[in-house]
Enzyme design. Structure first.
Site, PDB file in Angstrom:
ATOM      1  N   CYS A  38       0.854  -1.195   0.000  1.00  0.00           N
ATOM      2  CA  CYS A  38       0.000   0.000   0.000  1.00  0.00           C
ATOM      3  C   CYS A  38       0.888   1.242   0.000  1.00  0.00           C
ATOM      4  O   CYS A  38       1.786   1.361   0.839  1.00  0.00           O
ATOM      5  CB  CYS A  38      -0.890  -0.026   1.247  1.00  0.00           C
ATOM      6  SG  CYS A  38      -1.922   1.449   1.409  1.00  0.00           S
ATOM      7  N   CYS A  83      -9.225  -5.176  -9.234  1.00  0.00           N
ATOM      8  CA  CYS A  83      -8.828  -4.152 -10.200  1.00  0.00           C
ATOM      9  C   CYS A  83      -8.287  -2.971  -9.402  1.00  0.00           C
ATOM     10  O   CYS A  83      -9.052  -2.259  -8.759  1.00  0.00           O
ATOM     11  CB  CYS A  83     -10.075  -3.768 -11.006  1.00  0.00           C
ATOM     12  SG  CYS A  83      -9.751  -2.550 -12.265  1.00  0.00           S
TER      13      CYS A  83
HETATM   14 ZN   LIG Z   1      -2.654   1.157   3.621  1.00  0.00          ZN
END
Ligand SMILES: [Zn+2]
Length: 187
Positions: free
Chosen positions: A101, A172
């Site tokens: 992330c 996606c």
């Molecule tokens: Zn995160």
């Protein structure tokens, strides 16, 4: 061989050919293979990368996020924006490694979970376990399943039911919301 078996065989063969043509290791054939990808994801993590646990939330104010992220990253991760298809260099990323992330460094996918969906967005048929929360969004006319990082709440993309077997899922993901950490450690 029954007609059904024959059709299944043809389907698997064409999916296998697709993966081979794209220089990707043979795709997982069963849900057991998927479980193994999920269980063994750390094998693709760079030695010196310290992965934060999903159980340690990263909570920042909107202003703090604004300082940390550039305008596009903020718009996608914190305001559920969507990048232009074909715009992410991660579409072509094929090295072994882990996608984390951008907001909080939580590992989300490995290179072995990625496939070429042809949509113009980095696509994955499964994820590392327990790293996303989901909810239904109605921004378009039809409902879609939005997913976000469990650690920082950052929006990543939508999950659809038109992925390859055996999961049939297509995660996606906005490339802007991801960072790639190659297994070799050299970025
Ligand atoms: Zn995160």
């Amino acid at each position: 061989m029954t007609r059904r078996k024959l059709l299944q065989g043809l389907l698997l063969a064409s999916v296998g050919g697709f993966f081979a043509r794209n220089g990707i290791a043979a795709p997982p054939a069963s849900m057991k293979d998927i479980e193994n990808l999920q269980k063994n994801w750390r094998a693709l993590l760079a030695k010196d990368f310290k992965a934060p646990p999903p159980s340690e939330p990263l909570k920042l104010s909107k202003e703090e996020w604004r300082k940390r992220l550039d305008a596009e990253q903020f718009q996608i991760l914190r305001e559920e924006g969507t990048e232009r298809p074909g715009s992410s260099p991660l579409n072509d990323e094929k090295r072994p490694g882990v996608f984390i992330c951008l907001g909080c460094n939580l590992p989300l996918f490995t290179s072995e979970m990625k496939y070429e969906s042809g949509t113009g967005w980095p696509s994955f048929f499964t994820t590392i376990s327990g790293v996303f929360g989901t909810r239904t969004d109605y921004k378009l006319i039809w409902p879609r399943t939005e997913y976000h990082c469990i650690r920082c709440g950052g929006h990543h993309g939508h999950v659809f039911d038109d992925g390859p077997p055996p999961t049939g899922k297509r995660w996606c993901n906005n490339g802007v919301a991801l960072k790639f950490v190659p297994k070799s450690g050299a970025v």
